[in-house]
Design a protein around this motif. Structure first.
Motif, PDB file in Angstrom:
ATOM      1  N   ASP A  36      -6.465  12.447  12.439  1.00 45.59           N
ATOM      2  CA  ASP A  36      -5.954  13.787  13.320  1.00 45.59           C
ATOM      3  C   ASP A  36      -7.064  15.198  12.616  1.00 45.59           C
ATOM      4  N   HIS A  37      -7.466  15.405  12.430  1.00 45.34           N
ATOM      5  CA  HIS A  37      -7.977  16.852  12.547  1.00 45.34           C
ATOM      6  C   HIS A  37      -8.190  17.676  13.308  1.00 45.34           C
ATOM      7  N   GLY A  38      -7.090  17.878  14.483  1.00 46.05           N
ATOM      8  CA  GLY A  38      -7.786  18.781  15.302  1.00 46.05           C
ATOM      9  C   GLY A  38      -6.636  19.763  15.291  1.00 46.05           C
ATOM     10  N   GLY A  39      -5.759  20.108  14.545  1.00 48.63           N
ATOM     11  CA  GLY A  39      -5.260  21.407  13.663  1.00 48.63           C
ATOM     12  C   GLY A  39      -4.184  20.962  12.914  1.00 48.63           C
ATOM     13  N   LEU A  40      -4.015  22.325  12.341  1.00 44.99           N
ATOM     14  CA  LEU A  40      -2.905  21.859  11.186  1.00 44.99           C
ATOM     15  C   LEU A  40      -1.979  21.241  11.506  1.00 44.99           C
ATOM     16  N   TYR A  41      -1.159  20.267  10.410  1.00 47.57           N
ATOM     17  CA  TYR A  41      -0.005  19.331  11.034  1.00 47.57           C
ATOM     18  C   TYR A  41       1.078  20.047  11.235  1.00 47.57           C
ATOM     19  N   ALA A  42       1.618  20.030  12.108  1.00 47.55           N
ATOM     20  CA  ALA A  42       2.290  20.766  12.740  1.00 47.55           C
ATOM     21  C   ALA A  42       4.220  19.826  12.056  1.00 47.55           C
ATOM     22  N   LEU A  43       4.861  20.924  11.657  1.00 46.26           N
ATOM     23  CA  LEU A  43       5.998  20.386  10.512  1.00 46.26           C
ATOM     24  C   LEU A  43       7.475  20.714  11.990  1.00 46.26           C
ATOM     25  N   PRO A  44       8.545  20.002  11.381  1.00 48.84           N
ATOM     26  CA  PRO A  44       9.674  19.574  12.372  1.00 48.84           C
ATOM     27  C   PRO A  44       9.956  21.732  12.367  1.00 48.84           C
ATOM     28  N   GLU A  45      10.600  21.964  13.039  1.00 45.04           N
ATOM     29  CA  GLU A  45      11.575  23.709  12.999  1.00 45.04           C
ATOM     30  C   GLU A  45      12.477  23.728  11.956  1.00 45.04           C
ATOM     31  N   ASP A  46      12.937  22.343  11.450  1.00 45.82           N
ATOM     32  CA  ASP A  46      13.944  22.480  10.115  1.00 45.82           C
ATOM     33  C   ASP A  46      13.437  22.326   8.883  1.00 45.82           C
ATOM     34  N   ALA A  47      11.882  22.517   9.086  1.00 47.93           N
ATOM     35  CA  ALA A  47      11.743  22.432   7.628  1.00 47.93           C
ATOM     36  C   ALA A  47      12.329  22.568   6.898  1.00 47.93           C
ATOM     37  N   PRO A  48      12.835  22.506   5.893  1.00 47.81           N
ATOM     38  CA  PRO A  48      13.115  23.696   4.431  1.00 47.81           C
ATOM     39  C   PRO A  48      11.208  24.495   3.974  1.00 47.81           C
ATOM     40  N   ILE A  49      11.300  25.210   4.162  1.00 47.27           N
ATOM     41  CA  ILE A  49      10.447  26.150   3.712  1.00 47.27           C
ATOM     42  C   ILE A  49      10.342  25.659   1.951  1.00 47.27           C
ATOM     43  N   GLY A  50       9.329  25.922   0.921  1.00 47.76           N
ATOM     44  CA  GLY A  50       8.651  25.608  -0.131  1.00 47.76           C
ATOM     45  C   GLY A  50       9.024  24.598  -0.913  1.00 47.76           C
ATOM     46  N   VAL A  51       9.687  23.280  -0.038  1.00 49.12           N
ATOM     47  CA  VAL A  51      10.010  21.660  -0.680  1.00 49.12           C
ATOM     48  C   VAL A  51       8.337  21.406  -0.328  1.00 49.12           C
TER      49      VAL A  51
ATOM     50  N   GLU B 165       0.833  -1.112   0.330  1.00 47.42           N
ATOM     51  CA  GLU B 165      -0.041   0.157   0.268  1.00 47.42           C
ATOM     52  C   GLU B 165       0.583   1.252   0.135  1.00 47.42           C
ATOM     53  N   PRO B 166       0.219   2.142  -0.392  1.00 51.78           N
ATOM     54  CA  PRO B 166       1.024   3.485  -0.408  1.00 51.78           C
ATOM     55  C   PRO B 166       0.812   4.152   0.663  1.00 51.78           C
ATOM     56  N   VAL B 167       2.023   5.009   1.092  1.00 51.79           N
ATOM     57  CA  VAL B 167       2.327   5.615   2.500  1.00 51.79           C
ATOM     58  C   VAL B 167       0.817   6.810   2.416  1.00 51.79           C
ATOM     59  N   ALA B 168       0.497   7.166   1.322  1.00 52.40           N
ATOM     60  CA  ALA B 168      -0.521   8.239   1.506  1.00 52.40           C
ATOM     61  C   ALA B 168      -0.510   8.846  -0.534  1.00 52.40           C
ATOM     62  N   PRO B 169      -1.799   9.098  -0.001  1.00 50.95           N
ATOM     63  CA  PRO B 169      -2.778   9.610  -1.228  1.00 50.95           C
ATOM     64  C   PRO B 169      -2.306  10.059  -2.225  1.00 50.95           C
ATOM     65  N   ALA B 170      -2.491  10.063  -3.249  1.00 50.82           N
ATOM     66  CA  ALA B 170      -2.301  10.779  -4.319  1.00 50.82           C
ATOM     67  C   ALA B 170      -2.391  12.142  -4.792  1.00 50.82           C
ATOM     68  N   PHE B 171      -1.940  13.218  -4.171  1.00 55.80           N
ATOM     69  CA  PHE B 171      -1.627  14.278  -3.977  1.00 55.80           C
ATOM     70  C   PHE B 171      -1.480  15.202  -4.608  1.00 55.80           C
ATOM     71  N   SER B 172      -0.849  16.381  -4.842  1.00 57.99           N
ATOM     72  CA  SER B 172       0.172  17.700  -5.042  1.00 57.99           C
ATOM     73  C   SER B 172       0.280  18.845  -4.772  1.00 57.99           C
ATOM     74  N   GLY B 173       1.357  19.220  -5.809  1.00 62.32           N
ATOM     75  CA  GLY B 173       1.103  21.039  -5.103  1.00 62.32           C
ATOM     76  C   GLY B 173       1.110  21.152  -3.755  1.00 62.32           C
ATOM     77  N   ILE B 174       1.930  20.543  -3.232  1.00 56.17           N
ATOM     78  CA  ILE B 174       1.431  21.335  -1.239  1.00 56.17           C
ATOM     79  C   ILE B 174       3.220  21.316  -0.846  1.00 56.17           C
ATOM     80  N   VAL B 175       3.241  22.394  -0.414  1.00 51.76           N
ATOM     81  CA  VAL B 175       4.612  22.354   0.348  1.00 51.76           C
ATOM     82  C   VAL B 175       4.628  22.768   2.044  1.00 51.76           C
ATOM     83  N   VAL B 176       6.160  22.720   2.193  1.00 52.36           N
ATOM     84  CA  VAL B 176       6.349  23.487   3.499  1.00 52.36           C
ATOM     85  C   VAL B 176       6.028  24.416   3.706  1.00 52.36           C
ATOM     86  N   ALA B 177       5.490  24.988   4.756  1.00 53.32           N
ATOM     87  CA  ALA B 177       5.584  27.034   4.662  1.00 53.32           C
ATOM     88  C   ALA B 177       5.617  27.430   5.907  1.00 53.32           C
TER      89      ALA B 177
END
Length: 796
Positions: A130-145, A36-48
């Motif tokens: 989980d839809h209780g809030g935004l998915y919080a990414l680590p602080e070192d996540a590179p913006i725009g990736v 099974e794929p880890v995540a379903p198909a989607f596109s155009g989503i970046v770290v912000a």
């Protein structure tokens, strides 16, 4: 076992796509159940990065955010998540992005304010619920990736179903070894370097049960920060292997187990006293486990203990009293080899299992304990800091598994496989999977490595050759031979004859487990001491059945839950009873029986007849058809499974061969079986006997029918009266059948009237009245003398 394809490819990276890799593993015996794929198909989503987060001017629950998505300008996005805050890094779906479910993101106005994108929760990305809030990414996540690249979401989760003999593949390195051998791609696994001890702290180890634990390694680590966070790459790999991240120390032991296949355990060193003992339990000794369950281990259950108390069930689960916490700063790290026979079944005996016991009871590499503890030590020092002492190892070399060479005859292997593999090819294939091969005349002597517990006989090596050569590459050749028609006796029938006969009468065959729930034996069979399994596959399958009827009742209950109320099923199978000395009957004495259950309407719903529920006599007719042309007789029966007044013993030639009746109302209600079903269970051997047909002359003379009504006590059955009449019947009597039973007005209260039709006929002449009267008188006299019967008078 579940694992990430990307993790596997860090060990070995063949030029195959996911589907081809899965097929390769399946055909090599590592059956891929799911990919099974880890995540379903989607596109155009970046770290912000959220730069501003203000209250929406026209809505109390919305926020107006300015986010940096790496586009060179801030995007204005309206967000309703309660945890949206300045400085937070989150997934951002820009205008034009497509979310799972083909949901396209467009510029829009929300409560009068323009929004140019969407900030996402885990559920909106299809990663979790989980839809209780935004998915919080680590602080070192590179913006725009791209978020798919950052979270490595273009990954496949493989779930493989391993047979119990392939414990060597219960790790990523084990699976990688197989893939490397099958594809010829080099295995990219660096040797594990020993960690140099910087402190001299050590704890003595004593092997009190060396046969069960011939090798035990331990190491003390000080100054460890148990609160240090586990790195994201480790948590991700654990999560994709189906293991929840808990704390750094626990995560490291789980990670090494998945990576190498060696279960480890970490004790809080400050809570230990004296030497570590690997021993059997003392009488009445108890252990409080990490799952908060207090157990009293059996005498053959191996324990880890210190000088004061038992600490853990060896190879199964650690104890609460010595477990690590977030306050732990000193660790005693355990890495050991426990013999499979010492672990098998011990966890299930206490009603639980663990990843460690699953591996140890199948066989863990007995040379892996020291490399694994070195790998875990290096990770602990890297993530949690601290200082490590020397590895303390206790080993009983004579009790370690011995690796004996297995002889392989190449000529026999070629004959069995049907493939012309030369000796050098066989040697090369076996050496790919790290088997030591040397030539000895016309044989190959093959010695398995320490991690292979499944290579013991020549057939194991032939199976290895088939796997490595590829099952797809073995030609499918139709067998050739001369078939001879076997003789078949007319005096016996086969089980298949029984199956066809019952199928022809509208029954369907079922095959149930011979292991059943203990409550079934107690309820349906009044069996308070069933044959219990030492190692049941499930708690509800803990005893051997002594009757087929409970299984058929369970089939009925299952069908009723699916709105199938008309059920007609049968089973042909083994039942198990104890000998007189209390031991189970030997295998060749196991009882083969045939059982039938009918419930619901006699016929499927139709316009041609009124609906009628199946009754005792419907199933009695099926039973008699099964034994025809032999005649059965029936006697009243008291059976714990059957209705007290609607049950009978089945007799063949005066010998009990089974039971027939309606299920007991108590069990019908307790198991929610609806309208009472009717069952029978008979010995299969009795049903298989057949009577050779005998021809007889068909009379051309007219038959004479006389009716005979006898008054007998209520205790006397109709079958008994008919049997007595047949004893005295002269040759001219061809048939005696019951056609009426009466009790009530005009008859003594303790009597009943049974009316029989007596058919008389001769093949050569017409019978005279005197002969008929004499025959009837003889029948009456014999009934009077034998049963105390009386001929019913005209006024009665």
């Amino acid at each position: 076992m579940q694992f990430s394809e990307k993790w596997l490819r860090t060990f070995v990276n063949p030029p195959l796509d996911s589907a081809e890799l899965g097929h390769l593993m399946t055909m090599a015996g590592l059956e891929v159940e799911e990919a099974e794929p880890v995540a379903p198909a989607f596109s155009g989503i970046v770290v912000a990065l959220i730069v501003e987060a203000e209250k929406h001017p026209n809505a109390d629950k919305l926020k107006l955010c300015k986010v940096d998505a790496g586009t060179g300008e801030l995007l204005q996005i309206v967000c309703g998540a309660p945890n949206a805050a300045v400085g937070m890094k989150v997934p951002c779906a820009k205008v034009g992005a497509v979310l799972p479910g083909e949901f396209a993101i467009k510029a829009a106005k929300l409560r009068g304010v323009e929004s140019f994108g969407m900030l996402c929760s885990e559920r909106e990305l299809g990663l979790s619920e989980d839809h209780g809030g935004l998915y919080a990414l680590p602080e070192d996540a590179p913006i725009g990736v791209d978020i798919r690249d950052y979270l490595a979401l273009d990954d496949t989760l493989f779930t493989i179903k391993l047979t119990p003999n392939r414990a060597d593949c219960l790790s990523l390195s084990g699976v990688a070894r197989e893939v490397a051998a099958l594809t010829g791609v080099a295995l990219a696994q660096s040797p594990i370097a020993p960690v140099v001890a910087t402190i001299d702290d050590r704890r003595p180890i004593v092997l009190d049960a060396p046969l069960a634990c011939p090798r035990y390694c331990g190491r003390v680590l000080r100054g460890v920060d148990a609160r240090a966070p586990s790195p994201e790459w480790m948590k991700q790999r654990l999560q994709r292997s189906g293991i929840r991240a808990i704390s750094a120390l626990v995560d490291i032991t789980n990670y090494v187990m998945l990576e190498l296949g060696q279960p480890l355990h970490a004790f809080d060193n400050t809570r230990l006293e004296g030497a570590i003992h690997v021993r059997m339990p003392l009488v009445g000794e108890q252990v409080l486990l990490l799952n908060e369950q207090t157990v009293t281990p059996a005498a053959d259950t191996l324990l880890i203990a210190d000088e004061a108390r038992a600490l853990a069930l060896a190879g199964i689960m650690g104890g609460e009293d010595s477990g690590i916490t977030l306050a732990t700063s000193e660790v005693f790290l355990e890495s050991a080899f426990f013999a499979p026979d010492a672990i098998a079944g011990r966890a299930r005996a206490h009603g639980f299992g663990s990843d460690a016991s699953h591996r140890f009871e199948r066989g863990v590499d007995f040379d892996l304990a020291r490399p694994a503890i070195e790998r875990a030590t290096a990770l602990i020092l890297e993530i949690c800091g601290g200082a490590a002492g020397p590895v303390e190892e206790a080993v009983s070399v004579s009790d370690l598994p011995q690796r004996k060479a297995v002889s392989l005859r190449p000529a026999r292997a070629r004959r069995v496989l049907g493939v012309d593999l030369d000796d050098l090819t066989m040697q090369s294939l076996l050496e790919r999977v790290h088997l030591d091969v040397r030539k000895d005349g016309d044989r190959l002597l093959v010695t398995p490595p320490s991690f292979r517990f499944d290579i013991e006989i020549e057939e194991d090596l032939i199976e290895e050759l088939a796997r490595l050569h590829g099952y797809d590459n073995i030609p499918a050749v139709a067998p050739q031979g001369t078939l001879v028609m076997l003789e078949r006796s007319e005096s016996g029938r086969t089980p298949w004859d029984m199956r066809h006969l019952l199928a022809g009468r509208g029954f369907q065959e079922v095959v149930n487990f011979a292991f059943v729930e203990e409550a079934w034996e107690r309820d349906f069979c009044a069996n308070e001491d069933p044959i219990r399994l030492a190692n049941p596959i499930a708690s509800q399958m803990s005893v051997m059945r002594s009757s087929l009827i409970p299984g058929l009742a369970a089939n009925l209950a299952t069908n009723r839950k699916r709105q199938q109320n008309r059920v007609r099923v049968f089973e042909l199978g083994r039942c198990f009873e104890r000998k007189a000395d209390g031991q189970p009957v030997a295998g060749f004495h196991q009882l083969m029986r045939l059982a039938v259950l009918a419930a619901g309407p006699v016929l499927p719903e139709q316009w041609g007849t009124d609906a009628r529920a199946v009754d005792f006599y419907d199933v009695k007719a099926d039973l008699e058809a099964l034994f025809a042309p032999r005649e059965l007789s029936f006697e009243r029966l008291s059976d714990p499974a059957l209705h007290p007044g609607r049950a009978a013993t089945v007799l063949l030639d005066g010998r009990r061969v089974g039971v027939l009746g309606e299920l007991h109302p108590v069990w019908v209600q307790a198991y929610d079986l609806g309208p009472a079903p009717v069952v029978f269970e008979v010995e299969l051997d009795a049903a298989l006997l057949a009577v050779l047909p005998v021809s007889g002359e068909i009379s051309k003379m007219p038959a004479v029918a006389r009716d005979l009504a006898l008054l007998v006590s209520h205790e006397v059955s109709a079958a008994r009266v008919r049997s007595v009449l047949l004893e005295a019947a002269p040759a001219l009597v061809s048939e005696i059948s019951l056609f009426d039973m009466y009790h009530g007005k005009g008859i003594d209260p303790d009597k009943k009237s049974l009316a029989f039709r007596v058919l008389m006929q001769d093949t050569q002449r017409t019978l005279e009245d005197a002969e008929v009267d004499a025959a009837m008188s003889a029948l009456v006299r014999h009934a009077e003398l034998t049963l105390g019967a009386r001929l019913r008078g005209a006024g009665e």
